[in-house]
Design a protein around this motif. Structure first.
Motif, mmCIF file in Angstrom:
data_model
loop_
_atom_site.group_PDB
_atom_site.id
_atom_site.type_symbol
_atom_site.label_atom_id
_atom_site.label_comp_id
_atom_site.label_asym_id
_atom_site.label_seq_id
_atom_site.Cartn_x
_atom_site.Cartn_y
_atom_site.Cartn_z
ATOM 1 N N LEU A 522 0.836 -1.186 0.000
ATOM 2 C CA LEU A 522 0.000 0.000 0.000
ATOM 3 C C LEU A 522 0.872 1.237 0.000
ATOM 4 O O LEU A 522 2.039 1.149 0.334
ATOM 5 N N PRO A 523 0.372 2.382 -0.364
ATOM 6 C CA PRO A 523 -1.013 2.642 -0.762
ATOM 7 C C PRO A 523 -1.405 1.960 -2.069
ATOM 8 O O PRO A 523 -0.547 1.620 -2.887
ATOM 9 N N VAL A 524 -2.704 1.781 -2.227
ATOM 10 C CA VAL A 524 -3.274 1.276 -3.462
ATOM 11 C C VAL A 524 -2.804 2.178 -4.604
ATOM 12 O O VAL A 524 -2.833 3.405 -4.483
ATOM 13 N N ASP A 525 -2.337 1.562 -5.694
ATOM 14 C CA ASP A 525 -1.831 2.378 -6.805
ATOM 15 C C ASP A 525 -2.945 3.031 -7.600
ATOM 16 O O ASP A 525 -2.795 4.139 -8.105
ATOM 17 N N LEU A 539 -13.582 9.167 3.019
ATOM 18 C CA LEU A 539 -13.120 9.914 4.186
ATOM 19 C C LEU A 539 -12.913 8.953 5.363
ATOM 20 O O LEU A 539 -11.915 9.033 6.085
ATOM 21 N N TYR A 540 -13.836 8.030 5.535
ATOM 22 C CA TYR A 540 -13.731 7.069 6.641
ATOM 23 C C TYR A 540 -12.485 6.190 6.490
ATOM 24 O O TYR A 540 -11.804 5.888 7.464
ATOM 25 N N SER A 541 -12.198 5.771 5.252
ATOM 26 C CA SER A 541 -11.028 4.917 5.031
ATOM 27 C C SER A 541 -9.751 5.684 5.352
ATOM 28 O O SER A 541 -8.807 5.128 5.930
ATOM 29 N N ARG A 542 -9.721 6.934 4.969
ATOM 30 C CA ARG A 542 -8.541 7.746 5.272
ATOM 31 C C ARG A 542 -8.372 7.889 6.777
ATOM 32 O O ARG A 542 -7.277 7.808 7.309
ATOM 33 N N GLU A 557 -0.028 6.645 5.757
ATOM 34 C CA GLU A 557 -1.263 7.197 6.306
ATOM 35 C C GLU A 557 -2.290 7.641 5.282
ATOM 36 O O GLU A 557 -3.311 8.215 5.634
ATOM 37 N N GLU A 558 -2.003 7.367 4.025
ATOM 38 C CA GLU A 558 -3.041 7.581 3.021
ATOM 39 C C GLU A 558 -3.223 6.247 2.286
ATOM 40 O O GLU A 558 -2.258 5.719 1.728
#
Ligand code: ANZ
Length: 859
Positions: A522-525, A539-542, A557-558
């Protein structure tokens, strides 16, 4: 030539990809990683061609990255808890779990039939205890860190069904099941303290340059940062402090009343004749949405007064609907002259208006028609008089702090996230309420808290689980005394706030994910999904990612480095105004010339283009589509119809166009290979005649353009347009028969070969078949390395440029590359064609944009 039998070809290749484990990801591979994630679907049952777009887009990216040599992770799963399963269960008397399972089976078959490639070994469903164990674990970790807390919050209560309703079960204030008037009730519920992360969630948006701008904007707005000041007003009669939040401290000398939300604690303490009226107002606003509260302003004088700390003035205190209890301090210093809401309120209740900011045209309170909200100069504002108000804001704020009358303050519009749901079909909240120890988290060894299997999931009372003693009654993990489980289940947005971490290893038993593995992957590409998730899921996932990072479980963290939001596929829907008739299936509409008429009553129907939805009867079934045209046609149409981020119509005729392209391609590849063979070896680029050179240029230019279109721009429609041009540029079999130079003939083989490879991510089944059967290659087209354009082939001996006369395009001309003004004057201007457009006049000026344009100005 074999016929294009897609019904045989498509399943054949899908099976082959499965056997070859084309989409199986080895997370330990040394190759560069690429994590491509599609928002996982809610298993609702049937998918239509509109849903297809999301998965098809994702699949193109996945296949392209595989061909570019990446180790690609492309997982799929199910956002499987939630209300529709519960409703279906109640209506049809099947258990939500069974309903969900059968929908998953159907949808999985459908995704496979689209040729969408996933590593199915990583499939997950959020309703699986092996998954929700860790959703519950995350809850307990947030609780440990003080990020999960309880407070009273209103819910929709249906007195008829004796249950809590979700917002979408309330229609115009009534229960959509029994029609009773819905009431608001206050319940103790769990909240996640996302507001603690408001500033970081805002700041880190700057670290996401590869997100859709619209989503960034919406998140900014949702977070709603506001900079201003608190001012310490006090109640004159009691001396009680009553602070307010304002963005306009420069208007403090214009305060003529003060208003609080009817829910403000001070209102509860009122006595005397006004108390009852304030209470009535509070009951009334309970039923109003925040938007309603602002529309028709309403207020009640409390009988109290408030002292303005800047000048000692006492002004009346009102309770007013337009003041929201949950923002700022729930109190507003009202400045009718400079705030439109306060202006309207003051007019309605005949309160004074006092101008303290003057613009260029002098204002007079008596004749004002609306509030003056522009910038200007401060007047009647004690030592600040004469200052520009923008500076005044800063100066007054500093002075408030110095004199202890207030000080700077930042506020956020965003609220904490309520995660309690009084439903059955969700992950039980892993908390135990003990009379001695209060709320206690279920220890990790006792997770998951299993959702009890019950037959009748109909809500009876506050929460479904509350009525099940075997579930509710338990022991306190701390003191061992009798205690009760939390009866609520988690908002499904909690389930989906971390699923992208679980995909790395869905089998893990002793932890939710392995830190080293997720840190590597991660992060997802690339994340692909709907814009409707802009301020919820995204927003919740972040937030959850940041909270897990702070707790030491992650190093990033992202969660999503790039986000693409696809547009909707729309369809026409027909509506009859006659009561009870409503929507009609497009195929059942009666046509009278141009007019669509209702098949029941012949009334002229209303035509609407919009989202495909079951209720509007305008869905185009994906399986019917596949039956009739084949999936490659559906894929081609979906990708070619419009830029992928824009809405686009489903149009039967254009679908035929996509099908024609595929059939033409099929014929060209088979018939031309029969003539020129399949061997590219021996193509001598230096030894080509002009038509072959032109074809070769077109092919290599297209390689460049298709690659460009796939590299992060998602310009699939452009890529497919270029590939159609290549197909058009192919010589016919009869023409090729006249090509005697062997090298020339090999450019045709090369063109076919590249065309098929470049089309593979878009229409993979037909590409595989042609690669194999017509071009005679042994392996899969996805084993091929993505082609690179030859620099040599890209050198043109002539380029087409537009010729303008006085700014208007008059003709096209072929010029050597980089031809300059001298060349144009000497070689192009004297040609009869150009002379014709000049009408005998002499050019005053010739401007050349190399390889693009010549503009000739004549007098
Ligand atoms: C006095 C004032 C004078 C204001 C003026 C504006 C203009 P944003 O930018 O959205 O943060 N306000 C504060 N708390 C409120 C609440 N709970 N409900 C409704 N309104 C509230 O807006 C901040 C402004 O909204 C504050 O600044 C306050 O009105 C109002 F000429 O204070 B102002």
């Amino acid at each position: 030539m074999p016929s294009y039998d897609f019904k045989a070809i498509e399943p054949k290749w899908q099976k082959k990809w499965e056997q070859d484990r084309l989409f199986a990801c080895d997370t330990k591979s040394e190759r560069p990683k690429y994590y491509c994630l599609m928002m996982f679907p809610y298993p609702s049952g049937d998918l239509h061609v509109g849903h297809g777009r999301n998965y098809i887009i994702g699949d193109v990216i996945v296949r392209y990255r595989i061909m570019r040599g990446f180790e690609v992770l492309s997982p799929m799963g199910w956002d499987a808890f939630g209300l529709p399963a519960e409703n279906a269960a109640i209506q049809r008397n099947i258990h939500p779990a069974a309903w969900t399972k059968s929908n998953i089976d159907k949808m999985k078959a459908q995704l496979k039939s689209w040729g969408a490639g996933y590593d199915w070994r990583r499939e997950l469903a959020t309703c699986d205890p092996a998954y929700y164990k860790w959703t519950q674990w995350i809850f307990t970790k947030l609780f440990e860190r003080g990020l999960a807390y309880r407070k009273l919050a209103p819910v929709n209560w249906c007195p008829g069904c004796q249950t809590v309703l979700a917002n979408d079960q309330v229609e115009e204030g009534k229960c959509n099941r029994c029609g009773s008037e819905v009431a608001r009730r206050e319940l103790e519920q769990w909240f996640f303290k996302i507001t603690d992360y408001a500033q970081r969630l805002l700041d880190d948006l700057d670290k996401l340059p590869r997100w859709t701008q619209g989503v960034i904007d919406r998140q900014r707005k949702r977070i709603g940062r506001s900079e201003g000041a608190t001012v310490n007003f006090t109640v004159k009669e009691t001396g009680e402090p009553l602070p307010c939040y304002t963005t306009r401290p420069d208007t403090l000398w214009g305060v003529t009343y003060f208003s609080v939300a009817p829910e403000h604690p001070i209102c509860a303490k009122l006595t005397g004749p006004q108390a009852e009226k304030v209470r009535e107002l509070r009951e009334k606003v309970k039923k109003q949405t925040n938007v309603d509260r602002e529309k028709e302003k309403e207020g009640v004088f409390t009988g109290l007064h408030v002292v303005n700390p800047v000048n000692g003035d006492a002004v009346p205190l009102y309770a007013a609907n337009y003041v929201l209890p949950e923002y700022g301090t729930g109190g507003v210093m009202a400045v009718p002259a400079h705030d439109q809401r306060d202006f309207e309120f003051a007019k309605k209740y005949s309160l004074p208006i006092k101008v303290v900011i003057q613009g260029t045209n002098p204002l007079d309170a008596a004749s004002m028609k609306e509030a003056f909200v522009d910038d200007g100069v401060m007047v009647s504002s004690s030592q600040f008089t004469g200052r520009k108000n923008e500076e005044g804001i800063k100066a007054v704020t500093a002075w408030l702090a110095e004199t202890k009358k207030g000080g700077p303050k930042v506020n956020f519009k965003m609220h904490d996230w309520c995660v309690s749901r009084q439903r059955y079909w969700g992950a039980p909240i892993p908390m135990i309420h003990c009379p001695n120890d209060g709320p206690v988290a279920v220890p990790e060894k006792d997770l998951p808290v299993l959702l009890p299997e019950i037959q009748d999931v109909r809500p009876k009372g506050r929460s479904v689980l509350e009525g099940i003693p075997s579930f509710i009654d338990t022991k306190c993990p701390k003191c061992g005394g009798p205690a009760k489980r939390d009866p609520d289940t988690l908002d499904t947005f909690v389930d989906s706030a971390w699923y992208y971490l679980r995909y790395l290893d869905v089998q893990l038993k002793d932890k939710p994910f392995d830190k080293a593995t997720v840190d590597k992957w991660l992060p997802v590409d690339q994340y692909v999904g709907g814009i409707e998730h802009a301020t919820g899921h995204l927003l919740y996932s972040r937030f959850v990612t940041k909270a897990l990072k702070d707790a030491g479980y992650l190093s990033f963290e992202e969660p999503f480095a790039a986000l693409f939001t696809q547009g909707m596929i729309q369809a026409v829907a027909y509506f009859c105004p006659t009561a009870g008739h409503g929507w009609t299936k497009p195929s059942d509409v009666k046509w009278e010339g141009e007019k669509p008429r209702c098949p029941q009553c012949n009334a002229v129907m209303k035509v609407e283009t919009g989202k495909m939805s079951k209720s509007r009867l305008n869905t185009v079934s994906a399986s019917e589509m596949g039956e009739q045209w084949g999936v490659d046609t559906q894929r081609h149409y979906t990708l070619a119809v419009a830029p992928a981020d824009q809405d686009a119509p489903w149009n039967e005729e254009s679908v035929c166009g996509s099908n024609r392209f595929i059939r033409r391609l099929w014929e060209s590849v088979f018939s031309l290979t029969a003539e020129v063979g399949t061997e590219v070896e021996g193509l001598e680029p230096e030894n080509l005649t002009k038509p072959a050179r032109d074809l070769r240029w077109k092919v290599h230019d297209t390689i460049k353009q298709v690659t460009d279109a796939l590299e992060g721009r998602f310009a699939f429609h452009t890529a497919l347009a270029r590939l159609t041009e290549v197909e058009h540029a192919l010589p016919s079999v009869d023409e090729v028969k006249k090509w005697t130079n062997p090298s020339d003939r090999k450019t045709v083989v090369e063109a076919l070969d590249r065309l098929v490879v470049l089309l593979a991510p878009f229409t993979p089944h037909v590409a595989e078949e042609l690669w194999h059967e017509a071009l005679g290659h042994p392996g899969s087209v996805f084993d091929v390395v993505w082609p690179k354009a030859s620099e040599h082939a890209l050198v043109r001996d002539e380029v087409e440029i537009a010729v303008q006369v006085n700014g208007k395009v008059k003709m096209k001309a072929m010029l050597p590359p980089d031809a300059d003004e001298a060349f144009v004057r000497e070689k192009l201007l004297p040609t009869p064609e150009v002379q014709k457009h000049l009408g005998g006049k002499t050019p005053k000026m010739v401007k050349v944009v190399p390889n693009r344009l010549v503009n000739i100005v004549v007098g």
